[in-house]
Design an enzyme around this catalytic site. Structure first.
Site, mmCIF file in Angstrom:
data_model
loop_
_atom_site.group_PDB
_atom_site.id
_atom_site.type_symbol
_atom_site.label_atom_id
_atom_site.label_comp_id
_atom_site.label_asym_id
_atom_site.label_seq_id
_atom_site.Cartn_x
_atom_site.Cartn_y
_atom_site.Cartn_z
ATOM 1 N N ARG A 80 3.142 -3.755 -71.787
ATOM 2 C CA ARG A 80 2.875 -5.191 -71.911
ATOM 3 C C ARG A 80 1.513 -5.452 -72.556
ATOM 4 N NH1 ARG A 80 4.424 -8.130 -67.523
ATOM 5 N NH2 ARG A 80 3.480 -9.831 -68.671
ATOM 6 N N GLN A 115 0.432 -20.059 -67.241
ATOM 7 C CA GLN A 115 0.968 -19.016 -66.353
ATOM 8 C C GLN A 115 0.982 -17.676 -67.094
ATOM 9 O OE1 GLN A 115 4.660 -20.668 -64.105
ATOM 10 N NE2 GLN A 115 4.417 -21.936 -65.912
ATOM 11 N N HIS A 133 -2.231 -16.953 -63.508
ATOM 12 C CA HIS A 133 -1.618 -15.706 -63.020
ATOM 13 C C HIS A 133 -2.391 -14.453 -63.464
ATOM 14 C CE1 HIS A 133 2.518 -17.886 -62.514
ATOM 15 N NE2 HIS A 133 1.640 -18.236 -61.603
ATOM 16 N N CYS A 144 -12.630 -1.649 -54.115
ATOM 17 C CA CYS A 144 -13.832 -2.508 -54.035
ATOM 18 C C CYS A 144 -13.598 -3.895 -54.629
ATOM 19 C CB CYS A 144 -15.043 -1.822 -54.669
ATOM 20 S SG CYS A 144 -15.012 -1.786 -56.482
ATOM 21 N N CYS A 267 8.938 -24.411 -79.514
ATOM 22 C CA CYS A 267 7.728 -25.236 -79.396
ATOM 23 C C CYS A 267 6.714 -24.984 -80.509
ATOM 24 C CB CYS A 267 7.098 -25.097 -78.010
ATOM 25 S SG CYS A 267 6.565 -23.445 -77.619
HETATM 26 C C1 BJW Z 1 10.910 -21.696 -75.019
HETATM 27 C C2 BJW Z 1 10.886 -20.898 -76.132
HETATM 28 C C3 BJW Z 1 10.334 -21.470 -77.275
HETATM 29 C C4 BJW Z 1 11.751 -19.741 -74.607
HETATM 30 N N1 BJW Z 1 9.897 -22.723 -77.240
HETATM 31 N N2 BJW Z 1 10.496 -22.943 -75.004
HETATM 32 C C5 BJW Z 1 7.383 -22.251 -52.434
HETATM 33 C C6 BJW Z 1 8.765 -22.178 -52.372
HETATM 34 C C7 BJW Z 1 9.416 -20.973 -52.625
HETATM 35 C C8 BJW Z 1 8.725 -19.817 -52.947
HETATM 36 C C9 BJW Z 1 7.356 -19.889 -53.019
HETATM 37 C C10 BJW Z 1 6.703 -21.097 -52.760
HETATM 38 N N3 BJW Z 1 5.367 -20.869 -52.920
HETATM 39 C C11 BJW Z 1 5.185 -19.577 -53.276
HETATM 40 C C12 BJW Z 1 6.386 -18.958 -53.337
HETATM 41 C C13 BJW Z 1 6.633 -17.527 -53.697
HETATM 42 C C14 BJW Z 1 6.498 -17.248 -55.183
HETATM 43 C C15 BJW Z 1 7.539 -18.059 -55.953
HETATM 44 O O1 BJW Z 1 7.239 -19.040 -56.601
HETATM 45 N N4 BJW Z 1 8.778 -17.646 -55.944
HETATM 46 C C16 BJW Z 1 9.810 -18.354 -56.695
HETATM 47 C C17 BJW Z 1 10.439 -17.419 -57.721
HETATM 48 C C18 BJW Z 1 10.785 -18.982 -55.739
HETATM 49 N N5 BJW Z 1 5.152 -17.565 -55.663
HETATM 50 C C19 BJW Z 1 4.161 -16.734 -55.483
HETATM 51 O O2 BJW Z 1 4.317 -15.684 -54.890
HETATM 52 C C20 BJW Z 1 2.790 -17.144 -56.018
HETATM 53 N N6 BJW Z 1 1.830 -16.986 -54.993
HETATM 54 C C21 BJW Z 1 1.598 -17.926 -54.057
HETATM 55 O O3 BJW Z 1 2.007 -19.052 -54.174
HETATM 56 O O4 BJW Z 1 0.842 -17.493 -52.990
HETATM 57 C C22 BJW Z 1 0.959 -18.207 -51.767
HETATM 58 C C23 BJW Z 1 2.330 -17.946 -51.136
HETATM 59 C C24 BJW Z 1 2.947 -16.724 -51.235
HETATM 60 C C25 BJW Z 1 4.209 -16.512 -50.675
HETATM 61 C C26 BJW Z 1 4.869 -17.556 -50.014
HETATM 62 C C27 BJW Z 1 4.235 -18.816 -49.938
HETATM 63 C C28 BJW Z 1 2.947 -19.001 -50.497
HETATM 64 C C29 BJW Z 1 2.362 -16.196 -57.135
HETATM 65 C C30 BJW Z 1 3.237 -16.282 -58.339
HETATM 66 C C31 BJW Z 1 2.811 -15.252 -59.383
HETATM 67 C C32 BJW Z 1 3.812 -15.156 -60.507
HETATM 68 N N7 BJW Z 1 3.578 -13.999 -61.245
HETATM 69 C C33 BJW Z 1 4.424 -13.708 -62.418
HETATM 70 C C34 BJW Z 1 4.324 -12.203 -62.792
HETATM 71 C C35 BJW Z 1 3.029 -11.730 -63.201
HETATM 72 C C36 BJW Z 1 2.734 -11.939 -64.651
HETATM 73 C C37 BJW Z 1 2.953 -10.708 -65.531
HETATM 74 O O5 BJW Z 1 3.029 -9.585 -65.114
HETATM 75 O O6 BJW Z 1 3.066 -10.970 -66.736
HETATM 76 O O7 BJW Z 1 4.079 -14.562 -63.504
HETATM 77 S S1 BJW Z 1 6.123 -14.081 -62.152
HETATM 78 C C38 BJW Z 1 6.492 -14.579 -63.763
HETATM 79 O O8 BJW Z 1 7.010 -15.938 -63.709
HETATM 80 C C39 BJW Z 1 5.145 -14.637 -64.490
HETATM 81 C C40 BJW Z 1 5.200 -15.993 -65.139
HETATM 82 O O9 BJW Z 1 3.887 -16.481 -65.363
HETATM 83 C C41 BJW Z 1 5.984 -16.821 -64.164
HETATM 84 C C42 BJW Z 1 6.581 -18.064 -64.750
HETATM 85 O O10 BJW Z 1 7.557 -17.793 -65.702
HETATM 86 P P1 BJW Z 1 7.680 -18.709 -66.982
HETATM 87 O O11 BJW Z 1 6.410 -18.696 -67.715
HETATM 88 O O12 BJW Z 1 8.214 -20.033 -66.599
HETATM 89 O O13 BJW Z 1 8.721 -17.869 -67.873
HETATM 90 P P2 BJW Z 1 10.334 -17.879 -67.853
HETATM 91 O O14 BJW Z 1 10.785 -16.668 -68.574
HETATM 92 O O15 BJW Z 1 10.854 -18.106 -66.498
HETATM 93 O O16 BJW Z 1 10.722 -19.185 -68.701
HETATM 94 C C43 BJW Z 1 10.477 -19.278 -70.094
HETATM 95 C C44 BJW Z 1 10.895 -20.679 -70.543
HETATM 96 O O17 BJW Z 1 10.557 -20.833 -71.912
HETATM 97 C C45 BJW Z 1 12.417 -20.929 -70.423
HETATM 98 O O18 BJW Z 1 12.597 -22.217 -69.828
HETATM 99 C C46 BJW Z 1 12.899 -20.956 -71.888
HETATM 100 O O19 BJW Z 1 13.961 -21.883 -72.101
HETATM 101 C C47 BJW Z 1 11.663 -21.403 -72.605
HETATM 102 N N8 BJW Z 1 11.523 -20.931 -73.987
HETATM 103 N N9 BJW Z 1 11.482 -19.657 -75.804
HETATM 104 C C48 BJW Z 1 10.047 -23.430 -76.072
HETATM 105 N N10 BJW Z 1 10.297 -20.753 -78.435
HETATM 106 ZN ZN ZN Z 2 -13.916 0.035 -57.233
#
Ligand code: BJW
Ligand code: ZN
Length: 281
Positions: A80, A115, A133, A144, A267
């Site tokens: 990545r 994100q 993120h 540490c 976009c």
């Molecule tokens: C285009 C296009 C073009 C394509 N033009 N458009 C409340 C309720 C339920 C669950 C939870 C909650 N609060 C927290 C949670 C747990 C969890 C969560 O949300 N789970 C859900 C899946 C249900 N959240 C967390 O754990 C977060 N932490 C937190 O809140 O801590 C407190 C807590 C923890 C646990 C419980 C409660 C509270 C942390 C979230 C961290 C997310 N990390 C990731 C991975 C790391 C990044 C990496 O390695 O690269 O981040 S997950 C992954 O998804 C990544 C992204 O940033 C993130 C979002 O995805 P994104 O950007 O929306 O991408 P896609 O692929 O989903 O969508 C792409 C879009 O683009 C699509 O719509 C296409 O149509 C469009 N598209 N081409 C325009 N050309």
């Molecule tokens: Zn260290």
């Protein structure tokens, strides 16, 4: 009124109406997701692009996966990092950076909460950016907790030539923890400085993001599936307090019916058009 009818009535894709609201807005918040970088060649998370070897990206981006197999997760991130470091900002990133500059000359403000971990907004020249993120160019010590930038590729010798997404047999050969990236301060195992599922968002980032959501009069939601919390709440929260929300997504359907605008399509085309920015790459 059925939900479909409501959506058709309330959410429009009129560029002239959007521009009118845009130009009157003093505080613009832009929330971006993987879709904004798709046209830079960075795979999105969900859907067919969200796989690496036989793994769903979401299943590797987790503390449990890292604890179970740090070698595999580092291979995934090494790949990545290489993709992100070799990618260039596209017209959507550049249009936002240019529009922020225009705002600054007019005593208005444009801020980005992304994100994405690819760093492309900063490389496009955007100044007010929260990387919610984390960032692929940063690492964090597992012991540490020291966080620092490291954009070397490969990040360590053992990862040279590793991380190929098509190389299934490499799943079998683990790199030992001793050979994985080490902290420059305490020599312990490093990890990517990324917020994985179940981990807390940096509290300063969260507080600053909430302030932007509370202050904005216009919120643009660009290229996100809006399924990951807390980011998924930002635009609906802004809409609930009366801010206009404009969504830019490949999808035809708005995420929420109380959004004001929905511009469907890639976009890198729709966003410069909506902002009235003629991007020179
Ligand atoms: C285009 C296009 C073009 C394509 N033009 N458009 C409340 C309720 C339920 C669950 C939870 C909650 N609060 C927290 C949670 C747990 C969890 C969560 O949300 N789970 C859900 C899946 C249900 N959240 C967390 O754990 C977060 N932490 C937190 O809140 O801590 C407190 C807590 C923890 C646990 C419980 C409660 C509270 C942390 C979230 C961290 C997310 N990390 C990731 C991975 C790391 C990044 C990496 O390695 O690269 O981040 S997950 C992954 O998804 C990544 C992204 O940033 C993130 C979002 O995805 P994104 O950007 O929306 O991408 P896609 O692929 O989903 O969508 C792409 C879009 O683009 C699509 O719509 C296409 O149509 C469009 N598209 N081409 C325009 N050309
Ligand atoms: Zn260290």
């Amino acid at each position: 009124m059925s939900n479909t009818t409501k959506t058709l009535v309330r959410c429009c894709s009129d560029y002239t109406k959007f521009r009118d609201i845009l130009e009157k807005s003093k505080n613009i918040l832009v929330l971006t997701g993987a879709g904004i970088s798709a046209e830079s060649g960075i795979p999105i998370f969900r859907g067919t692009g969200g796989w690496w070897r036989s793994y769903k990206a979401e299943n590797l981006a987790s503390p449990i996966a890292f604890e179970a197999n740090p070698s595999l997760v580092w291979e995934f991130y090494s790949y990545r990092r290489e993709v992100a470091f070799n990618a260039n900002p596209n017209k959507a990133h550049l249009a936002l950076a240019q529009y922020e500059k225009k705002c600054l000359t007019e005593n208005r403000k444009l801020s980005i909460i992304t994100q994405n971990v690819d760093g492309l907004h900063l490389r496009a020249g955007s100044q007010s950016v929260i990387e919610l993120h984390g960032a692929l160019r940063k690492v964090k010590c597992t012991k540490c907790k020291y966080v620092y930038e490291n954009s070397d590729h490969p990040i360590c010798e053992a990862l040279r030539g590793r991380g190929n997404p098509d190389s299934i047999q490499q799943n079998l050969t683990c790199i030992s923890v001793n050979e994985l990236p080490k902290c420059t301060k305490c020599e312990s195992l490093l990890r990517p400085d990324i917020v994985w599922f179940g981990e807390q968002i940096n509290s300063k980032h969260l507080e600053d993001s909430r302030k932007l959501v509370e202050e904005c009069d216009l919120c643009l939601v660009v290229g996100t599936s809006s399924v990951v919390y807390p980011a998924a709440l930002f635009a609906p929260t802004a809409a609930a307090r009366g801010a206009h929300v404009a969504e830019f997504n490949l999808s035809e359907d708005p995420f929420k019916e109380d959004f004001t605008f929905h511009f469907s399509g890639p976009c890198a085309t729709t966003l410069p058009k909506a902002l009235g920015i003629d991007v020179t790459e």
